[in-house]
Design a protein around this motif. Structure first.
Motif, mmCIF file in Angstrom:
data_model
loop_
_atom_site.group_PDB
_atom_site.id
_atom_site.type_symbol
_atom_site.label_atom_id
_atom_site.label_comp_id
_atom_site.label_asym_id
_atom_site.label_seq_id
_atom_site.Cartn_x
_atom_site.Cartn_y
_atom_site.Cartn_z
ATOM 1 N N TYR A 196 0.856 -1.183 0.000
ATOM 2 C CA TYR A 196 0.000 0.000 0.000
ATOM 3 C C TYR A 196 0.891 1.231 0.000
ATOM 4 O O TYR A 196 1.840 1.331 0.785
ATOM 5 N N GLU A 197 0.581 2.194 -0.885
ATOM 6 C CA GLU A 197 1.266 3.483 -0.930
ATOM 7 C C GLU A 197 0.214 4.584 -0.905
ATOM 8 O O GLU A 197 -0.845 4.443 -1.516
ATOM 9 N N GLY A 198 0.523 5.672 -0.219
ATOM 10 C CA GLY A 198 -0.395 6.803 -0.162
ATOM 11 C C GLY A 198 -0.262 7.703 -1.374
ATOM 12 O O GLY A 198 0.282 7.323 -2.411
ATOM 13 N N TRP A 199 -0.737 8.929 -1.230
ATOM 14 C CA TRP A 199 -0.749 9.884 -2.332
ATOM 15 C C TRP A 199 0.668 10.228 -2.810
ATOM 16 O O TRP A 199 1.595 10.361 -2.000
ATOM 17 N N PHE A 200 0.819 10.371 -4.106
ATOM 18 C CA PHE A 200 2.047 10.874 -4.726
ATOM 19 C C PHE A 200 1.769 12.340 -5.046
ATOM 20 O O PHE A 200 1.191 12.660 -6.087
ATOM 21 N N ARG A 201 2.176 13.210 -4.153
ATOM 22 C CA ARG A 201 1.849 14.631 -4.271
ATOM 23 C C ARG A 201 3.116 15.470 -4.299
ATOM 24 O O ARG A 201 4.191 14.984 -4.629
ATOM 25 N N ASP A 202 2.981 16.738 -3.955
ATOM 26 C CA ASP A 202 4.084 17.681 -4.075
ATOM 27 C C ASP A 202 5.312 17.252 -3.266
ATOM 28 O O ASP A 202 6.442 17.331 -3.754
ATOM 29 N N ALA A 203 5.102 16.807 -2.041
ATOM 30 C CA ALA A 203 6.244 16.425 -1.201
ATOM 31 C C ALA A 203 6.996 15.241 -1.790
ATOM 32 O O ALA A 203 8.233 15.187 -1.744
ATOM 33 N N GLU A 204 6.246 14.299 -2.363
ATOM 34 C CA GLU A 204 6.871 13.115 -2.952
ATOM 35 C C GLU A 204 7.554 13.425 -4.273
ATOM 36 O O GLU A 204 8.419 12.666 -4.726
ATOM 37 N N ALA A 205 7.173 14.526 -4.911
ATOM 38 C CA ALA A 205 7.688 14.867 -6.242
ATOM 39 C C ALA A 205 8.897 15.799 -6.200
ATOM 40 O O ALA A 205 9.357 16.258 -7.248
ATOM 41 N N LYS A 206 9.434 16.090 -5.028
ATOM 42 C CA LYS A 206 10.601 16.972 -4.930
ATOM 43 C C LYS A 206 11.860 16.234 -5.384
ATOM 44 O O LYS A 206 12.150 15.125 -4.951
ATOM 45 N N ILE A 207 12.612 16.871 -6.271
ATOM 46 C CA ILE A 207 13.825 16.268 -6.815
ATOM 47 C C ILE A 207 14.998 16.465 -5.865
ATOM 48 O O ILE A 207 15.262 17.567 -5.396
ATOM 49 N N ASN A 208 15.709 15.378 -5.595
ATOM 50 C CA ASN A 208 16.976 15.443 -4.873
ATOM 51 C C ASN A 208 18.067 15.099 -5.882
ATOM 52 O O ASN A 208 18.243 13.946 -6.265
ATOM 53 N N TRP A 209 18.785 16.118 -6.344
ATOM 54 C CA TRP A 209 19.786 15.901 -7.384
ATOM 55 C C TRP A 209 20.933 15.018 -6.924
ATOM 56 O O TRP A 209 21.679 14.475 -7.756
ATOM 57 N N ALA A 210 21.071 14.824 -5.611
ATOM 58 C CA ALA A 210 22.117 13.946 -5.094
ATOM 59 C C ALA A 210 21.748 12.475 -5.233
ATOM 60 O O ALA A 210 22.588 11.601 -5.016
ATOM 61 N N ASN A 211 20.488 12.190 -5.593
ATOM 62 C CA ASN A 211 20.111 10.818 -5.893
ATOM 63 C C ASN A 211 20.735 10.369 -7.216
ATOM 64 O O ASN A 211 21.176 11.191 -8.019
ATOM 65 N N HIS A 212 20.726 9.065 -7.433
ATOM 66 C CA HIS A 212 21.226 8.547 -8.697
ATOM 67 C C HIS A 212 20.349 9.044 -9.834
ATOM 68 O O HIS A 212 19.139 9.219 -9.677
ATOM 69 N N VAL A 213 20.960 9.262 -10.993
ATOM 70 C CA VAL A 213 20.230 9.780 -12.146
ATOM 71 C C VAL A 213 19.050 8.884 -12.531
ATOM 72 O O VAL A 213 18.021 9.365 -13.015
ATOM 73 N N ASP A 214 19.178 7.569 -12.277
ATOM 74 C CA ASP A 214 18.047 6.668 -12.547
ATOM 75 C C ASP A 214 16.837 7.045 -11.703
ATOM 76 O O ASP A 214 15.705 7.085 -12.183
ATOM 77 N N PHE A 215 17.072 7.292 -10.409
ATOM 78 C CA PHE A 215 15.971 7.640 -9.509
ATOM 79 C C PHE A 215 15.352 8.985 -9.883
ATOM 80 O O PHE A 215 14.141 9.158 -9.833
ATOM 81 N N VAL A 216 16.210 9.947 -10.228
ATOM 82 C CA VAL A 216 15.712 11.277 -10.607
ATOM 83 C C VAL A 216 14.861 11.186 -11.874
ATOM 84 O O VAL A 216 13.778 11.757 -11.952
ATOM 85 N N HIS A 217 15.357 10.455 -12.845
ATOM 86 C CA HIS A 217 14.632 10.288 -14.110
ATOM 87 C C HIS A 217 13.272 9.617 -13.871
ATOM 88 O O HIS A 217 12.243 10.061 -14.401
ATOM 89 N N ASN A 218 13.263 8.558 -13.056
ATOM 90 C CA ASN A 218 12.013 7.862 -12.757
ATOM 91 C C ASN A 218 11.023 8.776 -12.039
ATOM 92 O O ASN A 218 9.814 8.749 -12.314
ATOM 93 N N LEU A 219 11.531 9.575 -11.117
ATOM 94 C CA LEU A 219 10.667 10.496 -10.372
ATOM 95 C C LEU A 219 10.018 11.513 -11.309
ATOM 96 O O LEU A 219 8.801 11.766 -11.226
ATOM 97 N N ILE A 220 10.806 12.080 -12.209
ATOM 98 C CA ILE A 220 10.262 13.076 -13.144
ATOM 99 C C ILE A 220 9.205 12.438 -14.032
ATOM 100 O O ILE A 220 8.137 13.018 -14.274
ATOM 101 N N ARG A 221 9.471 11.228 -14.514
ATOM 102 C CA ARG A 221 8.487 10.531 -15.352
ATOM 103 C C ARG A 221 7.204 10.239 -14.586
ATOM 104 O O ARG A 221 6.100 10.381 -15.117
ATOM 105 N N ALA A 222 7.355 9.831 -13.328
ATOM 106 C CA ALA A 222 6.190 9.469 -12.511
ATOM 107 C C ALA A 222 5.313 10.664 -12.182
ATOM 108 O O ALA A 222 4.122 10.508 -11.889
ATOM 109 N N ALA A 223 5.886 11.857 -12.220
ATOM 110 C CA ALA A 223 5.141 13.069 -11.863
ATOM 111 C C ALA A 223 4.695 13.877 -13.075
ATOM 112 O O ALA A 223 4.152 14.971 -12.933
ATOM 113 N N ASN A 224 4.906 13.353 -14.270
ATOM 114 C CA ASN A 224 4.593 14.067 -15.508
ATOM 115 C C ASN A 224 3.323 13.513 -16.145
ATOM 116 O O ASN A 224 3.280 12.356 -16.531
ATOM 117 N N PRO A 225 2.230 14.246 -16.196
ATOM 118 C CA PRO A 225 2.127 15.706 -16.059
ATOM 119 C C PRO A 225 1.773 16.217 -14.661
ATOM 120 O O PRO A 225 1.810 17.421 -14.436
#
Length: 310
Positions: A196-225
């Motif tokens: 079970y996962e809760g809402w994917f909202r603004d807090a979950e969509a914040k980019i941490n550039w120190a994460n691996h580029v794979d994670f950052v890319h996946n996060l951007i895709r998951a939040a688009n649009p």
């Protein structure tokens, strides 16, 4: 077939249109009340335009909702994108009970943001489930499932609108036919596989550039649009939408510091993360509109060496 539809917005409307197109009878439509200032509910508008009986109860647990469902005398209830809690007492009223759509392969990704999370986690497959609603959120027995791949550059928008949305409309009709004909099977969900996962909202969509580029890319895709992955520029919020991932393979190929705009091209700009760079194609400043990377650079004075998220 005589049905009662419980749902809202565009998916609910598409399901309504599909059943009507094949001449099924819609005995009643249940929609959540619209909040003040919100856009009109597409399902409610469509149902009223067709002269159908529309109910908008604050709670489907109310005696009034129960009586309205009984009065519909439906063969089956169809839950299409429902954010209201529908108790078992309510969903069991139709002759063949009720079926519900969920955009994941249950029991994985129970919850309200079940399309965002598998993309954010880098999954390569997702799908949809038609199941029996119970008082446990997304926990009822499964009637029908369909899979679809998640490509390396798929976004929330492409997975949902291009595949899960049309697949879901057809799956609801297929499942309803099976249930009313008594030709379906109900499979209890395997709790060992459940999440079970809760809402994917603004807090979950914040980019941490120190994460691996794979994670950052996946996060951007998951939040688009929506909700739009975001970082900051000089303390102001910047959302990043369309992008590509560029892996670095040697130490000598690393360009820039973490979060730094390391290069600006004619149609994109690059931001450094761990293990690679994100090539940004579309972005939005909090004071502006979503624009191409070139427009964003020109509007906001972006230069190589600019730090995002600092």
């Amino acid at each position: 077939m005589k049905i009662a539809i419980i749902g809202q917005q565009d998916f609910g409307k598409a399901v309504l249109d599909a059943f009507l197109a094949r001449k099924d009878e819609v005995a009643a439509v249940f929609c959540a009340p619209e909040k003040e200032g919100a856009r009109p509910d597409a399902l409610r508008v469509a149902a009223q335009e067709k002269g159908l009986k529309v109910h908008q109860f604050k709670s489907l647990k109310s005696p009034e909702a129960t009586e309205a469902m009984k009065a519909a005398n439906a063969d089956i209830g169809i839950m299409a994108y429902v954010l209201q809690f529908a108790p078992e007492e309510f969903v069991r009223i139709p002759k063949h009970g009720t079926i519900q759509f969920h955009p994941s392969l249950l029991p994985k990704y129970r919850g309200p943001s079940s399309i965002n999370w598998p993309i954010a986690r880098g999954d390569t497959t997702t799908g949809l489930t038609i199941f029996r609603p119970t008082d446990g959120l997304d926990e009822g027995p499964v009637i029908l499932q369909k899979e679809t791949p998640i490509g390396p550059d798929d976004t929330l928008g492409s997975v949902y609108f291009d595949r899960l949305f049309p697949m879901g409309v057809q799956a609801m009709m297929e499942a309803a036919d099976r249930v009313v004909a008594g030709k379906h099977k109900e499979v209890v969900q395997d709790e060992r596989q459940a999440s079970y996962e809760g809402w994917f909202r603004d807090a979950e969509a914040k980019i941490n550039w120190a994460n691996h580029v794979d994670f950052v890319h996946n996060l951007i895709r998951a939040a688009n649009p929506a909700p739009g992955a975001w970082t900051t520029l000089a303390g102001k919020k910047v959302q990043i939408f369309d992008c590509r991932k560029q892996i670095v393979r040697t130490f000598g190929a690393v360009k820039g510091k973490i979060g730094e705009v390391s290069e600006i091209g004619a149609t994109s700009f690059f931001v450094t993360a761990q293990g690679g760079r994100i090539e940004v194609l579309k972005a939005k400043h909090e004071t502006g509109k979503k624009v191409s990377a070139a427009e964003f650079v020109a509007q906001n004075g972006l230069t190589p060496g600019t730090i995002l998220g600092g």
